[in-house]
Design a protein around this motif. Structure first.
Motif, mmCIF file in Angstrom:
data_model
loop_
_atom_site.group_PDB
_atom_site.id
_atom_site.type_symbol
_atom_site.label_atom_id
_atom_site.label_comp_id
_atom_site.label_asym_id
_atom_site.label_seq_id
_atom_site.Cartn_x
_atom_site.Cartn_y
_atom_site.Cartn_z
ATOM 1 N N VAL A 102 11.362 64.039 -109.165
ATOM 2 C CA VAL A 102 10.874 63.726 -107.819
ATOM 3 C C VAL A 102 12.067 63.271 -106.992
ATOM 4 O O VAL A 102 12.928 62.538 -107.483
ATOM 5 C CB VAL A 102 9.753 62.644 -107.847
ATOM 6 C CG1 VAL A 102 10.253 61.314 -108.361
ATOM 7 C CG2 VAL A 102 9.106 62.474 -106.483
ATOM 8 N N GLY A 103 12.142 63.749 -105.765
ATOM 9 C CA GLY A 103 13.224 63.347 -104.871
ATOM 10 C C GLY A 103 13.057 61.911 -104.417
ATOM 11 O O GLY A 103 11.974 61.324 -104.525
ATOM 12 N N GLU A 106 10.306 61.270 -101.578
ATOM 13 C CA GLU A 106 8.944 61.425 -102.089
ATOM 14 C C GLU A 106 8.624 60.338 -103.110
ATOM 15 O O GLU A 106 7.513 59.796 -103.127
ATOM 16 C CB GLU A 106 8.756 62.820 -102.707
ATOM 17 C CG GLU A 106 7.354 63.102 -103.170
ATOM 18 C CD GLU A 106 6.306 63.139 -102.063
ATOM 19 O OE1 GLU A 106 5.109 63.131 -102.399
ATOM 20 O OE2 GLU A 106 6.652 63.156 -100.857
ATOM 21 N N GLY A 107 9.576 59.985 -103.953
ATOM 22 C CA GLY A 107 9.367 58.924 -104.930
ATOM 23 C C GLY A 107 9.080 57.588 -104.263
ATOM 24 O O GLY A 107 8.178 56.849 -104.671
ATOM 25 N N ARG A 110 5.567 57.751 -102.772
ATOM 26 C CA ARG A 110 4.504 57.671 -103.772
ATOM 27 C C ARG A 110 4.375 56.292 -104.400
ATOM 28 O O ARG A 110 3.273 55.844 -104.696
ATOM 29 C CB ARG A 110 4.746 58.689 -104.885
ATOM 30 C CG ARG A 110 4.534 60.117 -104.457
ATOM 31 C CD ARG A 110 4.776 61.042 -105.624
ATOM 32 N NE ARG A 110 4.770 62.429 -105.234
ATOM 33 C CZ ARG A 110 5.065 63.412 -106.068
ATOM 34 N NH1 ARG A 110 5.374 63.155 -107.331
ATOM 35 N NH2 ARG A 110 5.035 64.661 -105.645
ATOM 36 N N THR A 149 10.054 70.124 -110.558
ATOM 37 C CA THR A 149 10.189 69.280 -109.377
ATOM 38 C C THR A 149 8.814 69.174 -108.728
ATOM 39 O O THR A 149 8.199 70.182 -108.398
ATOM 40 C CB THR A 149 11.227 69.858 -108.406
ATOM 41 O OG1 THR A 149 12.484 69.924 -109.086
ATOM 42 C CG2 THR A 149 11.370 68.982 -107.163
ATOM 43 N N THR A 150 8.353 67.940 -108.578
ATOM 44 C CA THR A 150 6.964 67.698 -108.186
ATOM 45 C C THR A 150 6.756 67.441 -106.698
ATOM 46 O O THR A 150 5.609 67.369 -106.251
ATOM 47 C CB THR A 150 6.408 66.487 -108.961
ATOM 48 O OG1 THR A 150 7.110 65.306 -108.559
ATOM 49 C CG2 THR A 150 6.542 66.678 -110.461
ATOM 50 N N ASP A 151 7.826 67.327 -105.920
ATOM 51 C CA ASP A 151 7.726 66.892 -104.525
ATOM 52 C C ASP A 151 6.662 67.625 -103.712
ATOM 53 O O ASP A 151 5.880 67.003 -103.011
ATOM 54 C CB ASP A 151 9.067 67.041 -103.812
ATOM 55 C CG ASP A 151 10.091 66.033 -104.269
ATOM 56 O OD1 ASP A 151 10.026 65.581 -105.432
ATOM 57 O OD2 ASP A 151 10.979 65.694 -103.475
ATOM 58 N N ASP A 152 6.648 68.944 -103.770
ATOM 59 C CA ASP A 152 5.763 69.734 -102.914
ATOM 60 C C ASP A 152 4.607 70.377 -103.670
ATOM 61 O O ASP A 152 4.002 71.321 -103.186
ATOM 62 C CB ASP A 152 6.580 70.826 -102.194
ATOM 63 C CG ASP A 152 7.650 70.234 -101.292
ATOM 64 O OD1 ASP A 152 7.364 69.228 -100.609
ATOM 65 O OD2 ASP A 152 8.774 70.763 -101.282
#
Length: 174
Positions: A102-103, A106-107, A110, A149-152
């Motif tokens: 996660v960037g 975004e981290g 969240r 990568t979970t960001d989007d």
């Protein structure tokens, strides 16, 4: 016995959410080593940090991971800092390890800089999160066999991506 998947990553990556969904899809149990530490300590992780210090927490975490890797055959989620332990990194060899990346932006969004996350509390949470990512990113990648990568992505899309990779070919339980 060995977990089907071991899920790790920084705070806010979605380890619990994705791990739970992944376990449901596979029809196996989900286990979070942070929950194991809470059970062992008899108090929340934030209290372990405050009352006993980070070294005591890390020792409990290392033991929880070792036990989970030996006794759990479903999806096992590790705390974000579990990779700081060389012994834990060694124990992860041969397992299918999913790094949920996660960037920073975004981290931070969240986690909301929750006080339940003791390492993110402080004067400058963004700088703290960046330092945490900088220190841990090479360790996550060292042990990972799958990186998403979970960001989007929605949690369901992350699970699809994980399952699209499949388990390690040398995983005897695959």
């Amino acid at each position: 016995m060995s977990p089907r998947y071991v899920v790790l990553g920084p705070p806010g990556a979605g380890k619990t959410t994705v791990g739970t969904l992944l376990a449901e899809r596979l029809g196996v149990a989900f286990r979070d080593t942070d929950d194991d530490v809470v059970t062992t300590a008899g108090k929340p992780i934030s209290d372990v940090f405050t009352d006993d210090g980070e070294p005591a927490f890390r020792a409990m975490e290392e033991e929880a991971v070792a036990e989970g890797l030996k006794t759990h055959d479903g999806v096992l989620a590790l705390g974000g800092g579990a990779v700081l332990s060389a012994a834990t990194r060694d124990r992860l060899a041969g397992h299918t390890v999913v790094f949920l990346n996660v960037g920073m932006a975004e981290g931070v969004r969240r986690t909301g800089m929750s006080s339940a996350r003791p390492l993110l509390a402080g004067v400058n949470p963004r700088a703290t999160f960046k330092a945490l990512l900088d220190a841990r990113l090479p360790l996550y990648r060292e042990v990972a066999t799958i990186e998403v990568t979970t960001d989007d992505l929605t949690p369901e899309q992350v699970v699809d991506a994980v399952l699209g990779h499949g388990p390690r070919r040398d995983d005897p339980d695959a």
